[in-house]
Design a protein around this motif. Structure first.
Motif, short mmCIF file in Angstrom:
data_model
loop_
_atom_site.label_atom_id
_atom_site.label_comp_id
_atom_site.label_asym_id
_atom_site.label_seq_id
_atom_site.Cartn_x
_atom_site.Cartn_y
_atom_site.Cartn_z
N PHE A 1 0.81 -1.22 0.00
CA PHE A 1 0.00 0.00 0.00
C PHE A 1 0.85 1.27 0.00
O PHE A 1 0.32 2.37 0.10
N PRO B 1 -5.34 0.09 -4.99
CA PRO B 1 -6.58 0.61 -4.38
C PRO B 1 -7.69 -0.44 -4.32
O PRO B 1 -8.50 -0.42 -3.39
N LEU B 2 -7.73 -1.33 -5.29
CA LEU B 2 -8.75 -2.38 -5.30
C LEU B 2 -8.53 -3.37 -4.16
O LEU B 2 -9.48 -3.78 -3.49
N ASP C 1 -6.88 -2.73 -1.38
CA ASP C 1 -7.13 -2.00 -0.13
C ASP C 1 -8.62 -1.96 0.18
O ASP C 1 -9.05 -2.21 1.32
N ALA C 2 -9.43 -1.65 -0.82
CA ALA C 2 -10.88 -1.58 -0.63
C ALA C 2 -11.47 -2.93 -0.26
O ALA C 2 -12.37 -3.03 0.60
N GLU C 3 -10.98 -3.99 -0.89
CA GLU C 3 -11.50 -5.33 -0.60
C GLU C 3 -11.13 -5.76 0.83
O GLU C 3 -11.95 -6.37 1.53
N ASN D 1 -10.69 -3.76 3.32
CA ASN D 1 -11.57 -2.98 4.20
C ASN D 1 -12.95 -3.61 4.28
O ASN D 1 -13.60 -3.57 5.34
N ARG D 2 -13.39 -4.20 3.17
CA ARG D 2 -14.70 -4.87 3.18
C ARG D 2 -14.65 -6.13 4.04
O ARG D 2 -15.58 -6.42 4.81
N ARG E 1 -11.05 -1.63 9.43
CA ARG E 1 -9.65 -1.53 8.99
C ARG E 1 -9.35 -0.16 8.39
O ARG E 1 -8.23 0.35 8.55
N GLU E 2 -10.33 0.44 7.71
CA GLU E 2 -10.10 1.74 7.07
C GLU E 2 -9.73 2.82 8.09
O GLU E 2 -9.10 3.83 7.74
#
Length: 248
Positions: free
Chosen positions: A51, A64-65, A67-69, A71-72, A77-78
């Protein structure tokens, strides 16, 4: 299988119609590597530093993809990037709840089991004790000798000149690990309970030394959160692999 360790002989090399099938790279620098026309079926990349840069796949930066996954998959986590005391407190509560679930759900016969080349749950908890000691007790609170003797130091620390005599040679019992871990968790909770925006902005020294980076108190807290989430992911990944192998 041949092992190459501590070598830079492959820097700038070109491999044509070569097979790396089943190869393993650990603690290696693959930045700037270019792969064209390659078979990547099952390619498994795990990088805590992912990251802080880019990873291009077919011309798309997938960082970014990813990182977003994550977080989901890991709600809260975000908040590891939060710039406010309230956000950091909320992030700490979230990651501790996630850890509590993982520790409670792990059967006793798996706490010391590990995937080859990785830490067990017990060792991971000991490393998080070390991370808290470094960034809270050493970095933020400036305790002269912040480390508990059961801390799990990172690979290669001795070769880097770190004083390994601080740590115990014999592994502690799991009950002792849980007790020290709980103490360190409470120390973070107590610190965050009264942390202000002004305190988070104060400058500190890098507890590991070296370089020109002088982290703020907030930076130190964010490193603790990053360590907590990253190692939770590692442990859950490895336990998922270990459970089928140990099931009757």
């Amino acid at each position: 299988m041949t092992t190459y360790s501590g070598t830079n002989e492959f820097e700038g090399a070109t491999f044509v119609q070569a097979s790396f099938k089943g190869a393993a790279l650990r603690f290696s620098d693959v930045s700037g590597v270019t792969m064209r026309g390659v078979d990547v079926d099952g390619l498994d990349i795990d990088s805590h530093d992912l990251f802080f840069g880019s990873l291009l796949v077919n011309g798309v930066d997938v960082v970014p993809l990813v990182d977003a996954e994550l977080n989901r998959q890991f709600p809260g986590r975000e908040l590891q990037k939060s710039q406010t005391p309230e956000g950091l407190r909320e992030g700490w509560v979230a990651v501790q709840a996630a850890w509590q679930t993982t520790v409670a759900d792990t059967p006793s016969d798996l706490v010391d089991a590990h995937v080859e080349g990785e830490w067990s749950l017990a060792q991971t908890l000991r490393h998080l004790v070390l991370a808290t000691d470094a960034w809270l007790r050493g970095g933020i609170l400036r305790v002269q000798q912040p480390f508990h003797e059961i801390g799990q130091i990172f690979t290669g620390a001795g070769e880097m000149g770190f004083d390994m005599s601080v740590f115990r040679a014999d592994p502690p019992s799991y009950d002792e690990v849980l007790a020290v871990r709980a103490e360190r968790q409470q120390q973070v909770t107590d610190f965050l309970a009264t942390a202000t925006a002004e305190l988070l902005a104060e400058e500190r020294e890098n507890p590991w030394g070296g370089g020109d980076w002088h982290p703020s108190v907030g930076d130190c807290v964010r490193v603790i959160l990053e360590e907590e989430w990253a190692h939770l992911r590692y442990v859950r990944r490895d336990l998922a692999l270990l459970r089928p192998a140990t099931a009757p």
